[in-house]
Design a protein around this motif. Structure first.
Motif, PDB file in Angstrom:
ATOM      1  N   THR A 216      -4.310  -3.018  -6.055  1.00  0.00           N
ATOM      2  CA  THR A 216      -3.724  -3.726  -4.918  1.00  0.00           C
ATOM      3  C   THR A 216      -2.871  -2.780  -4.086  1.00  0.00           C
ATOM      4  OG1 THR A 216      -3.683  -5.778  -6.214  1.00  0.00           O
ATOM      5  CG2 THR A 216      -2.350  -5.718  -4.221  1.00  0.00           C
ATOM      6  N   SER A 217      -2.109  -1.924  -4.732  1.00  0.00           N
ATOM      7  CA  SER A 217      -1.306  -0.937  -4.000  1.00  0.00           C
ATOM      8  C   SER A 217      -2.193  -0.006  -3.193  1.00  0.00           C
ATOM      9  CB  SER A 217      -0.445  -0.121  -4.969  1.00  0.00           C
ATOM     10  OG  SER A 217       0.495  -0.943  -5.632  1.00  0.00           O
ATOM     11  N   LEU A 218      -3.295   0.446  -3.783  1.00  0.00           N
ATOM     12  CA  LEU A 218      -4.208   1.339  -3.066  1.00  0.00           C
ATOM     13  C   LEU A 218      -4.823   0.644  -1.856  1.00  0.00           C
ATOM     14  CD1 LEU A 218      -5.965   3.074  -6.108  1.00  0.00           C
ATOM     15  CD2 LEU A 218      -4.331   4.125  -4.504  1.00  0.00           C
ATOM     16  N   VAL A 219      -5.111  -0.657  -1.989  1.00  0.00           N
ATOM     17  CA  VAL A 219      -5.659  -1.410  -0.855  1.00  0.00           C
ATOM     18  C   VAL A 219      -4.615  -1.546   0.248  1.00  0.00           C
ATOM     19  CG1 VAL A 219      -6.491  -3.685  -0.115  1.00  0.00           C
ATOM     20  CG2 VAL A 219      -7.424  -2.627  -2.186  1.00  0.00           C
ATOM     21  N   HIS A 220      -3.358  -1.818  -0.108  1.00  0.00           N
ATOM     22  CA  HIS A 220      -2.298  -1.905   0.891  1.00  0.00           C
ATOM     23  C   HIS A 220      -2.073  -0.562   1.567  1.00  0.00           C
ATOM     24  CE1 HIS A 220      -0.112  -5.867   0.650  1.00  0.00           C
ATOM     25  NE2 HIS A 220      -0.990  -6.004  -0.337  1.00  0.00           N
ATOM     26  N   LEU A 221      -2.209   0.529   0.813  1.00  0.00           N
ATOM     27  CA  LEU A 221      -1.944   1.857   1.359  1.00  0.00           C
ATOM     28  C   LEU A 221      -3.128   2.413   2.132  1.00  0.00           C
ATOM     29  CD1 LEU A 221      -0.134   3.370  -1.762  1.00  0.00           C
ATOM     30  CD2 LEU A 221       0.950   2.746   0.410  1.00  0.00           C
ATOM     31  N   LEU A 222      -4.338   2.268   1.582  1.00  0.00           N
ATOM     32  CA  LEU A 222      -5.515   2.952   2.138  1.00  0.00           C
ATOM     33  C   LEU A 222      -6.612   2.020   2.618  1.00  0.00           C
ATOM     34  CD1 LEU A 222      -5.800   5.797  -0.537  1.00  0.00           C
ATOM     35  CD2 LEU A 222      -4.809   5.961   1.766  1.00  0.00           C
TER      36      LEU A 222
END
Length: 400
Positions: free
Chosen positions: A201-207
């Motif tokens: 989820t963090s990677l989706v928010h970031l990238l």
């Protein structure tokens, strides 16, 4: 497409005057304590009912909230003073409880994952869209000052164009501290489905969303021994792979490397790092809401030398964005605010379904030794653009 993107109407009986969204909690287990503490200080939310198979446990949770009462599940779903069901049950019942709540005309916010399998998750997302109701899903740690401040660094171009990321979650296993750890090692558990949602989820928010993945997985131990509680010393069988690694290709072109393991005793690895054409970004533990965000700038990097102090070039960023002092349940408060503002909520079913698809696809890629194209996508959620204290104003005073 998520129901959230069309700003659906409120559930039957939901407050429309800025009063708190009334919450019925289903599941009063370990994680409910963290939600209870958060909801008690959030003016956007009020717990009115609690349901659990263990009525004594449900009563203890209800006692923490004035006026809350213990109800069987069927009565909680039918209650006029419940607008949203907070689903804190075990993963295997997430989809079923969500579908029941939607059928009863209630919004839903659930613990991760959204469902045990992508097809179950699709049913939940479709039911929400058809009914015009909201479904939210943890993790909401990405809405805290840690990941949101890191995102602010990316979005202002401080490390140039991001092209890659690494994400590591390594631990010797939850059986060392959890008194009932069996489900972590059964289908629906494992490091990928348990801890992966925080990182993916963090990677989706970031990238942004992911297009395709490859993966490998392995199982070094066939049995585990419980380390605490009344079953300490008891051994149980491991039914899933306890270490998984994947490569995620984002729609943006960036590539993330993901390692999730319940088999690592100690590791000097970053939680998440993002690398760009002009520097690197260190993101704090995505299982927490805050933490140190650091940037390494190529412009101020030391000259090439065997003795260059590259560590000294990392700089603390400080808090730039996100929900301040956040805890579990802030994603539900964001949903309540979104209802009042007529915008999409950030911890959405659309994102949760895509994250589930990423994790399921990594495991499928590992099992089949192939590249797997994802069947879902999502919009990169709207950023929390500045530090916001949700405890400071009621629902109708906020449109963040």
């Amino acid at each position: 497409m998520s129901a959230a993107t069309t700003a659906p109407a409120a559930a039957s009986g939901a407050p429309v005057d800025g009063s708190p969204l009334r919450v019925g909690v289903v599941g009063a287990g370990v994680i409910s304590k963290q939600y209870s503490a958060s909801l008690a200080r959030l003016p956007q939310l009020r717990i009115t009912a609690v349901s659990d198979l263990d009525t004594e446990r449900a009563g203890a949770l209800a006692a923490e909230h004035a006026g809350a009462r213990v109800l069987p599940l069927e009565q909680l779903l039918a209650a006029d003073d419940v607008d949203v069901v907070l689903n804190l049950t075990l993963p295997r019942t997430h989809a079923d409880i969500a579908l029941q709540a939607l059928a009863a005309g209630k919004h839903v916010y659930g613990e991760k994952p959204l469902a045990m399998h992508v097809e179950q998750g699709r049913q939940v997302v479709k039911a929400a869209a058809v009914s015009g109701l909201r479904v939210g899903c943890a993790p909401d740690t990405v809405l805290g000052t840690g990941v949101q401040s890191a995102r602010a660094v990316l979005d202002t171009g401080q490390i140039g164009v991001p092209h890659s990321a690494t994400a590591f979650m390594t631990t010797p296993g939850h059986e060392r501290w959890h008194p009932q750890p069996d489900f972590y090692y059964q289908p629906g558990g494992g490091p990928l489905l348990d801890m992966g949602p925080y990182y993916v989820t963090s990677l989706v928010h970031l990238l942004g969303p992911v297009q395709r993945v490859v993966g490998v997985s392995w199982r070094p131990q066939q049995q585990r021994t419980i380390g605490s509680g009344p079953r300490a010393g008891e051994s149980f069988e491991v039914a899933i792979d306890s270490s998984v690694a994947g490569v995620l290709v984002h729609a943006s072109g960036a590539v993330s490397t993901l390692v999730m393991s319940f088999d690592t005793w100690a590791a000097r690895l970053p939680r998440i790092e993002v690398h760009g054409t002009g520097g690197s970004l260190s993101v704090p533990d995505p299982n927490h809401f805050d933490g140190s965000v650091q940037v390494y700038s190529a412009a101020s990097a030391p000259a090439p030398s065997a003795e260059a102090d590259h560590e000294a070039n990392w700089r603390e960023v400080g808090v730039r964005a996100g929900y301040v002092g956040a805890g579990r349940g802030y994603g539900l408060a964001d949903l309540a605010i979104a209802l009042g503002a007529g915008r999409a909520h950030r911890a959405s079913d659309e994102v949760a379904l895509h994250v589930l698809d990423v994790m399921e696809s990594v495991q499928r890629a590992a099992d089949t030794r192939s590249t797997v194209e994802l069947s879902t996508t999502c919009e990169r959620p709207e950023a929390v653009g500045e530090p916001v204290d949700l405890t400071a104003a009621p629902l109708h005073h906020l449109s963040t």
